[in-house]
Design a protein around this motif. Structure first.
Motif, PDB file in Angstrom:
ATOM      1  N   SER A 158       0.821  -1.209   0.000  1.00 41.34           N
ATOM      2  CA  SER A 158       0.000   0.000   0.000  1.00 41.34           C
ATOM      3  C   SER A 158       0.858   1.263   0.000  1.00 41.34           C
ATOM      4  O   SER A 158       1.545   1.549   0.990  1.00 41.34           O
ATOM      5  N   PRO A 159       0.827   2.061  -1.078  1.00 41.05           N
ATOM      6  CA  PRO A 159       1.526   3.351  -1.066  1.00 41.05           C
ATOM      7  C   PRO A 159       1.030   4.270   0.041  1.00 41.05           C
ATOM      8  O   PRO A 159       1.816   5.032   0.618  1.00 41.05           O
ATOM      9  N   ASN A 163       3.356   6.019   3.017  1.00 45.05           N
ATOM     10  CA  ASN A 163       3.424   7.468   3.215  1.00 45.05           C
ATOM     11  C   ASN A 163       3.426   7.870   4.683  1.00 45.05           C
ATOM     12  O   ASN A 163       3.832   8.980   5.030  1.00 45.05           O
ATOM     13  N   GLY A 202       5.296   6.626  -1.033  1.00 48.10           N
ATOM     14  CA  GLY A 202       4.438   5.775  -1.841  1.00 48.10           C
ATOM     15  C   GLY A 202       4.651   6.004  -3.328  1.00 48.10           C
ATOM     16  O   GLY A 202       4.678   5.055  -4.128  1.00 48.10           O
ATOM     17  N   GLU A 203       4.819   7.272  -3.711  1.00 46.60           N
ATOM     18  CA  GLU A 203       5.075   7.587  -5.116  1.00 46.60           C
ATOM     19  C   GLU A 203       6.446   7.074  -5.558  1.00 46.60           C
ATOM     20  O   GLU A 203       6.602   6.598  -6.689  1.00 46.60           O
ATOM     21  N   TRP A 205       7.911   4.458  -4.412  1.00 42.99           N
ATOM     22  CA  TRP A 205       7.789   3.011  -4.600  1.00 42.99           C
ATOM     23  C   TRP A 205       7.141   2.705  -5.954  1.00 42.99           C
ATOM     24  O   TRP A 205       7.593   1.837  -6.693  1.00 42.99           O
ATOM     25  N   GLU A 206       6.080   3.448  -6.294  1.00 43.37           N
ATOM     26  CA  GLU A 206       5.396   3.228  -7.573  1.00 43.37           C
ATOM     27  C   GLU A 206       6.310   3.542  -8.754  1.00 43.37           C
ATOM     28  O   GLU A 206       6.183   2.950  -9.830  1.00 43.37           O
TER      29      GLU A 206
END
Length: 215
Positions: A158-159, A163, A202-203, A205-206
């Motif tokens: 989960s981003p 976070n 989170g970004e 990681w994406e």
């Protein structure tokens, strides 16, 4: 005192929605199957009442209609995770919790329980499943609270959950095809300083800056 918890099974026949004996309350089971008895014993213990009340407050943050549990053993010493809404007399059963709500109740009970009953190490497998974004944020706060007395290891995709933590909290797991094994990589803020000025973890990681994607 190391336990793995996975509250994914919230189906109609799941143990967490079933009755449980009041004597099965020494510790919270890995699937939450004895949560009613665990909360009941917490409420009945004067030393643990503040922890029970804290759990209730946190559940209300996500379920504002929730008032309290109705934990009343039957003649054979069994009880269910029954509950009441704010301002209503009707008693609802555990089957009337949504899947996400029931998972949040179980996670909150696990993370905010007394230190005397908590495992030394708690491993959570994808706790974000089925949770509202605000519930994920509150879950992260509960994880940090629990980490004062227990080691917490969380696996997540989960981003939003990422976070809520710092670079130093995150370890990326990747598969090394050449050596045929998993590799773990810890991250440092100084290595990501330029990135985190413009992006959330989170970004990153994406975007595969942190790794951990099947690319």
């Amino acid at each position: 005192r190391l336990r793995v918890f996975h509250f994914n099974d919230t189906s109609i026949n799941a143990r967490i929605r079933s009755t449980t004996s009041t004597t099965d309350a020494a510790y919270l089971r890995s699937d939450g199957g004895n949560i009613a008895a665990f909360l009941y014993q917490m409420r009945e213990n004067q030393e643990y009442i503040p922890y029970y009340e804290r759990i209730i407050r946190h559940i209300r943050m996500i379920l504002p209609q929730f008032f309290d549990f109705v934990l009343e053993p039957d003649g054979n010493g069994y009880l269910s995770l029954n509950w009441r809404q704010e301002g209503a007399e009707e008693v609802f059963g555990p089957h009337q919790f949504s899947d996400g709500a029931l998972r949040f109740v179980a996670l909150t009970t696990l993370l905010l329980q007394p230190a005397k009953t908590a495992p030394m190490t708690i491993i959570l497998d994808e706790p974000e499943i089925g949770l509202h974004p605000y519930a994920i944020s509150l879950l992260a706060k509960e994880i940090r609270m629990a980490s004062r007395t227990s080691q917490i290891i969380v696996s997540t995709q989960s981003p939003l959950l990422l976070n809520e933590f710092s670079c130093e909290d995150i370890i990326t797991a990747e598969y090394d095809g050449i050596r045929q094994r998993s590799t773990l990589r810890r991250h440092r803020e100084e290595d990501l300083r330029e990135w985190i000025q413009d992006y959330t973890l989170g970004e990153l990681w994406e975007k595969n800056v942190l790794g951990g994607l099947p690319l």
